[in-house]
Design an enzyme around this catalytic site. Sequence first.
Site, PDB file in Angstrom:
ATOM      1  N   PRO A 142       0.812  -1.218   0.000  1.00 25.63           N
ATOM      2  CA  PRO A 142       0.000   0.000   0.000  1.00 25.63           C
ATOM      3  C   PRO A 142       0.850   1.275   0.000  1.00 25.63           C
ATOM      4  N   HIS A 144       4.198   1.372  -0.847  1.00 27.22           N
ATOM      5  CA  HIS A 144       5.414   1.274  -1.673  1.00 27.22           C
ATOM      6  C   HIS A 144       5.140   0.536  -2.968  1.00 27.22           C
ATOM      7  N   GLY A 145       5.027   1.332  -4.061  1.00 31.70           N
ATOM      8  CA  GLY A 145       4.807   0.744  -5.381  1.00 31.70           C
ATOM      9  C   GLY A 145       6.070   0.847  -6.219  1.00 31.70           C
ATOM     10  N   GLU A 372       4.391  -3.447 -13.446  1.00 31.87           N
ATOM     11  CA  GLU A 372       5.754  -3.857 -13.863  1.00 31.87           C
ATOM     12  C   GLU A 372       6.634  -2.638 -14.101  1.00 31.87           C
ATOM     13  N   HIS A 375       5.380   3.929 -16.780  1.00 34.14           N
ATOM     14  CA  HIS A 375       5.994   4.541 -17.969  1.00 34.14           C
ATOM     15  C   HIS A 375       7.137   5.482 -17.546  1.00 34.14           C
TER      16      HIS A 375
HETATM   17  P1  TGC Z   1      18.587  -0.406  -7.383  1.00 40.31           P
HETATM   18  O1  TGC Z   1      19.640   0.051  -6.432  1.00 40.31           O
HETATM   19  O2  TGC Z   1      18.531   0.198  -8.720  1.00 40.31           O
HETATM   20  O3  TGC Z   1      18.698  -1.994  -7.552  1.00 40.31           O
HETATM   21  C1  TGC Z   1      18.841  -2.884  -6.459  1.00 40.31           C
HETATM   22  C2  TGC Z   1      19.608  -4.097  -6.964  1.00 40.31           C
HETATM   23  O4  TGC Z   1      18.836  -4.751  -7.965  1.00 40.31           O
HETATM   24  C3  TGC Z   1      19.528  -4.749  -9.240  1.00 40.31           C
HETATM   25  N1  TGC Z   1      18.490  -4.478 -10.265  1.00 40.31           N
HETATM   26  C4  TGC Z   1      18.006  -5.427 -11.063  1.00 40.31           C
HETATM   27  N2  TGC Z   1      18.315  -6.714 -11.216  1.00 40.31           N
HETATM   28  C5  TGC Z   1      17.609  -7.422 -12.132  1.00 40.31           C
HETATM   29  N3  TGC Z   1      16.625  -6.890 -12.885  1.00 40.31           N
HETATM   30  C6  TGC Z   1      16.273  -5.591 -12.741  1.00 40.31           C
HETATM   31  N4  TGC Z   1      15.275  -5.072 -13.469  1.00 40.31           N
HETATM   32  C7  TGC Z   1      16.977  -4.794 -11.811  1.00 40.31           C
HETATM   33  N5  TGC Z   1      16.907  -3.494 -11.415  1.00 40.31           N
HETATM   34  C8  TGC Z   1      17.836  -3.330 -10.475  1.00 40.31           C
HETATM   35  C9  TGC Z   1      20.548  -3.643  -9.110  1.00 40.31           C
HETATM   36  O5  TGC Z   1      21.635  -3.867  -9.961  1.00 40.31           O
HETATM   37  C10 TGC Z   1      20.919  -3.736  -7.648  1.00 40.31           C
HETATM   38  O6  TGC Z   1      21.782  -4.847  -7.491  1.00 40.31           O
HETATM   39  P2  TGC Z   1      22.919  -4.846  -6.356  1.00 40.31           P
HETATM   40  O7  TGC Z   1      23.741  -6.062  -6.639  1.00 40.31           O
HETATM   41  O8  TGC Z   1      23.668  -3.546  -6.523  1.00 40.31           O
HETATM   42  O9  TGC Z   1      22.194  -4.910  -5.042  1.00 40.31           O
HETATM   43  O10 TGC Z   1      17.215  -0.286  -6.602  1.00 40.31           O
HETATM   44  P3  TGC Z   1      16.270   0.940  -6.378  1.00 40.31           P
HETATM   45  O11 TGC Z   1      15.647   0.809  -5.055  1.00 40.31           O
HETATM   46  O12 TGC Z   1      17.001   2.232  -6.679  1.00 40.31           O
HETATM   47  O13 TGC Z   1      15.137   0.603  -7.465  1.00 40.31           O
HETATM   48  C11 TGC Z   1      14.967   1.327  -8.498  1.00 40.31           C
HETATM   49  C12 TGC Z   1      13.806   0.846  -9.445  1.00 40.31           C
HETATM   50  C13 TGC Z   1      12.861   2.006  -9.570  1.00 40.31           C
HETATM   51  C14 TGC Z   1      14.442   0.568 -10.768  1.00 40.31           C
HETATM   52  C15 TGC Z   1      13.048  -0.420  -9.057  1.00 40.31           C
HETATM   53  O14 TGC Z   1      12.792  -0.524  -7.751  1.00 40.31           O
HETATM   54  C16 TGC Z   1      11.791  -0.616  -9.901  1.00 40.31           C
HETATM   55  O15 TGC Z   1      11.888  -1.269 -10.913  1.00 40.31           O
HETATM   56  N6  TGC Z   1      10.595  -0.082  -9.477  1.00 40.31           N
HETATM   57  C17 TGC Z   1       9.326  -0.379 -10.150  1.00 40.31           C
HETATM   58  C18 TGC Z   1       8.579  -1.384  -9.320  1.00 40.31           C
HETATM   59  C19 TGC Z   1       7.894  -2.418 -10.149  1.00 40.31           C
HETATM   60  O16 TGC Z   1       8.121  -2.587 -11.341  1.00 40.31           O
HETATM   61  N7  TGC Z   1       7.025  -3.155  -9.523  1.00 40.31           N
HETATM   62  C20 TGC Z   1       6.338  -4.236 -10.196  1.00 40.31           C
HETATM   63  C21 TGC Z   1       5.577  -5.094  -9.229  1.00 40.31           C
HETATM   64  S1  TGC Z   1       5.076  -6.628  -9.924  1.00 40.31           S
HETATM   65  C22 TGC Z   1       3.883  -6.248 -11.010  1.00 40.31           C
HETATM   66  O17 TGC Z   1       3.574  -5.144 -11.292  1.00 40.31           O
HETATM   67  C23 TGC Z   1       3.241  -7.417 -11.624  1.00 40.31           C
HETATM   68  S2  TGC Z   1       1.965  -7.064 -12.711  1.00 40.31           S
HETATM   69  C24 TGC Z   1       1.933  -8.542 -13.464  1.00 40.31           C
HETATM   70  C25 TGC Z   1       0.853  -8.771 -14.422  1.00 40.31           C
HETATM   71  O18 TGC Z   1      -0.352  -8.847 -14.020  1.00 40.31           O
HETATM   72  O19 TGC Z   1       1.195  -9.034 -15.620  1.00 40.31           O
HETATM   73  P1  FAD Z   2       3.301   5.001  -7.261  1.00 41.84           P
HETATM   74  O1  FAD Z   2       4.615   4.336  -7.086  1.00 41.84           O
HETATM   75  O2  FAD Z   2       2.672   5.651  -6.096  1.00 41.84           O
HETATM   76  O3  FAD Z   2       3.430   6.056  -8.440  1.00 41.84           O
HETATM   77  C1  FAD Z   2       2.451   7.087  -8.663  1.00 41.84           C
HETATM   78  C2  FAD Z   2       2.989   8.011  -9.768  1.00 41.84           C
HETATM   79  O4  FAD Z   2       4.221   8.623  -9.332  1.00 41.84           O
HETATM   80  C3  FAD Z   2       3.326   7.252 -11.057  1.00 41.84           C
HETATM   81  O5  FAD Z   2       2.955   8.043 -12.164  1.00 41.84           O
HETATM   82  C4  FAD Z   2       4.845   7.110 -11.006  1.00 41.84           C
HETATM   83  O6  FAD Z   2       5.433   7.031 -12.290  1.00 41.84           O
HETATM   84  C5  FAD Z   2       5.224   8.399 -10.300  1.00 41.84           C
HETATM   85  N1  FAD Z   2       6.529   8.309  -9.620  1.00 41.84           N
HETATM   86  C6  FAD Z   2       6.888   7.456  -8.622  1.00 41.84           C
HETATM   87  N2  FAD Z   2       8.166   7.655  -8.278  1.00 41.84           N
HETATM   88  C7  FAD Z   2       8.629   8.655  -9.063  1.00 41.84           C
HETATM   89  C8  FAD Z   2       9.891   9.310  -9.216  1.00 41.84           C
HETATM   90  N3  FAD Z   2      10.955   8.981  -8.468  1.00 41.84           N
HETATM   91  N4  FAD Z   2      10.002  10.294 -10.130  1.00 41.84           N
HETATM   92  C9  FAD Z   2       8.957  10.635 -10.900  1.00 41.84           C
HETATM   93  N5  FAD Z   2       7.730  10.060 -10.823  1.00 41.84           N
HETATM   94  C10 FAD Z   2       7.587   9.079  -9.915  1.00 41.84           C
HETATM   95  N6  FAD Z   2       2.306  -5.594  -8.056  1.00 41.84           N
HETATM   96  C11 FAD Z   2       2.788  -6.788  -7.600  1.00 41.84           C
HETATM   97  O7  FAD Z   2       3.685  -6.845  -6.772  1.00 41.84           O
HETATM   98  N7  FAD Z   2       2.254  -7.960  -8.064  1.00 41.84           N
HETATM   99  C12 FAD Z   2       1.247  -8.003  -8.973  1.00 41.84           C
HETATM  100  O8  FAD Z   2       0.801  -9.089  -9.374  1.00 41.84           O
HETATM  101  C13 FAD Z   2       0.716  -6.758  -9.444  1.00 41.84           C
HETATM  102  N8  FAD Z   2      -0.354  -6.758 -10.295  1.00 41.84           N
HETATM  103  C14 FAD Z   2      -0.950  -5.575 -10.617  1.00 41.84           C
HETATM  104  C15 FAD Z   2      -2.147  -5.579 -11.346  1.00 41.84           C
HETATM  105  C16 FAD Z   2      -2.780  -4.367 -11.634  1.00 41.84           C
HETATM  106  C17 FAD Z   2      -4.092  -4.405 -12.367  1.00 41.84           C
HETATM  107  C18 FAD Z   2      -2.199  -3.143 -11.241  1.00 41.84           C
HETATM  108  C19 FAD Z   2      -2.861  -1.828 -11.576  1.00 41.84           C
HETATM  109  C20 FAD Z   2      -1.021  -3.130 -10.533  1.00 41.84           C
HETATM  110  C21 FAD Z   2      -0.385  -4.331 -10.186  1.00 41.84           C
HETATM  111  N9  FAD Z   2       0.772  -4.368  -9.397  1.00 41.84           N
HETATM  112  C22 FAD Z   2       1.291  -5.553  -8.949  1.00 41.84           C
HETATM  113  C23 FAD Z   2       1.297  -3.120  -8.839  1.00 41.84           C
HETATM  114  C24 FAD Z   2       2.101  -2.259  -9.809  1.00 41.84           C
HETATM  115  O9  FAD Z   2       3.347  -2.813 -10.062  1.00 41.84           O
HETATM  116  C25 FAD Z   2       2.192  -0.853  -9.227  1.00 41.84           C
HETATM  117  O10 FAD Z   2       0.909  -0.262  -9.327  1.00 41.84           O
HETATM  118  C26 FAD Z   2       3.239  -0.003  -9.921  1.00 41.84           C
HETATM  119  O11 FAD Z   2       4.536  -0.491  -9.690  1.00 41.84           O
HETATM  120  C27 FAD Z   2       3.160   1.466  -9.472  1.00 41.84           C
HETATM  121  O12 FAD Z   2       3.091   1.583  -8.093  1.00 41.84           O
HETATM  122  P2  FAD Z   2       1.941   2.507  -7.410  1.00 41.84           P
HETATM  123  O13 FAD Z   2       0.638   2.112  -7.996  1.00 41.84           O
HETATM  124  O14 FAD Z   2       2.118   2.404  -5.953  1.00 41.84           O
HETATM  125  O15 FAD Z   2       2.248   3.956  -7.911  1.00 41.84           O
END
Ligand code: TGC
Ligand code: FAD
Length: 392
Positions: A142, A144-145, A372, A375
């Site tokens: 909730p 941390h996204g 994931e 944008h």
């Molecule tokens: P940062 O310091 O950059 O990285 C920590 C460590 O991780 C390594 N790393 C990666 N390794 C593999 N793949 C990647 N994509 C990696 N990105 C980073 C990095 O090298 C480092 O390694 P080490 O050895 O130095 O410890 O970490 P940060 O905290 O600054 O993170 C930055 C950021 C923004 C890139 C990252 O946290 C991020 O990607 N945020 C977005 C969160 C996200 O994508 N959440 C997705 C949740 S799951 C989901 O949405 C499923 S939907 C599925 C569906 O229904 O299809």
């Molecule tokens: P926030 O992190 O609060 O971001 C809000 C806005 O702020 C965004 O526009 C973002 O780009 C912007 N922002 C954030 N940080 C910065 C920055 N440093 N600089 C500039 N702009 C910034 N997660 C899972 O773990 N497992 C799942 O299976 C999964 N399934 C999902 C299914 C659906 C339908 C949806 C909608 C989401 C799902 N997610 C899942 C979560 C998803 O990965 C998050 O919604 C996503 O990573 C963004 O997090 P948030 O919604 O908390 O937005």
Amino acid sequence: MFHYPIHSIPDYYFLDDVLTNEHKLIRQSAREWVNSFIIPQIDHAAQQHQEIPHLMKELGKIGALGPDIPEAYGGAGLDQISYGLIMQELERGDSAVRSAASVQSSLVMYPIYQYGSEVQKRKYLPLLASGELIGSFGLTEPNHGSDPANMETHFKDMGNYVLLNGAKMWITNAPLCDIAVVWARAEDAKVKGLIVERGMQGFSTPETLNKWSLRASKTGELVFRDVKVPKENILPHSSGLKSPLSCLTSARYGISWGVIGAAIDCYCTALQYAKERVQFGKPIASYQLQQKKLAEFLTEITKAQLLSWRLGILKNEGRATPAQVSMAKRNNVKMAIDIARESRQILGGMGIMGDFPMMRHAANLESVITYEGTHDVHLLITGNDITGINAF
Ligand code: TGC
Ligand code: FAD
């Protein structure tokens, strides 16, 4: 339901020439399955906010769950191009279908395969590959996204078991899952993966209702209140945030292919409609404004196909970087959502109807452009990669 013939699906730059016969067969069987199983029922499922009945077992039967996991563990042992082509076909049907396969394959099977013990792999992977078990992936919370590094979910060593507390939000398939791969902080603050099973006391999965996007997919929370997780359920080789982030790299790659399928569905529908719909005495396809839209759609789809194909080759060779994957996810999702919105206009009023896929794809892609990594987050990952300066 209005539909275009399979042979009109575009391959403008003859990408088929660089695919193997196996790739083409895999794509063809996924394509036919989507046309016969998904397309006839997807509008109803999305309108009713219901999942497609037996979806996971059907995906298991066509080999869409863990296609790149070795056969010894129930997967199909396929390469990354095959994985991408399957995702493309599934998302041509609906993003909810690709999401189901992505989560199970890249976010549940992949971490168990990569970071699990031999016992865990043998216990869970074959059942996940067949769809008999449904998995979910809990990273987002909730509070941390985009910044999972600050996650609050944590566990405490109690001897034979650990005590897990916290909550995950926005979790695909949470209400349906039999197991969840959950990322949580240990007492030394290190992030580890744990396999939490339905039925463990204190574990609940409330559904998130009233979504306007991904309506054929169940989303929910994972809530842990003093859940006793046996120590043998900890993924022993997971270590730090890079473990869950590596799973995202795999899933984001699949999304870069998947959304091409959604764009193709919109493009093919719009092209056929424009050739049939007559206004001012001529098909609307004969007007330059409509041709500009269609020509730009095909250009963007072709560019996206080349990007994902090349990324797949780099992944096969073990050379793809997470930042390259971010570029493809970001570019291709934006391409698809733009095509979904613009192609809807080609259909005029008809474009808002469930007989056509554009509104459904456009609404779905609002989630895909957010999950994931948003944008903007992917842009910042590219910015960091090229400047060496972290702007988060
Ligand atoms: P940062 O310091 O950059 O990285 C920590 C460590 O991780 C390594 N790393 C990666 N390794 C593999 N793949 C990647 N994509 C990696 N990105 C980073 C990095 O090298 C480092 O390694 P080490 O050895 O130095 O410890 O970490 P940060 O905290 O600054 O993170 C930055 C950021 C923004 C890139 C990252 O946290 C991020 O990607 N945020 C977005 C969160 C996200 O994508 N959440 C997705 C949740 S799951 C989901 O949405 C499923 S939907 C599925 C569906 O229904 O299809
Ligand atoms: P926030 O992190 O609060 O971001 C809000 C806005 O702020 C965004 O526009 C973002 O780009 C912007 N922002 C954030 N940080 C910065 C920055 N440093 N600089 C500039 N702009 C910034 N997660 C899972 O773990 N497992 C799942 O299976 C999964 N399934 C999902 C299914 C659906 C339908 C949806 C909608 C989401 C799902 N997610 C899942 C979560 C998803 O990965 C998050 O919604 C996503 O990573 C963004 O997090 P948030 O919604 O908390 O937005």
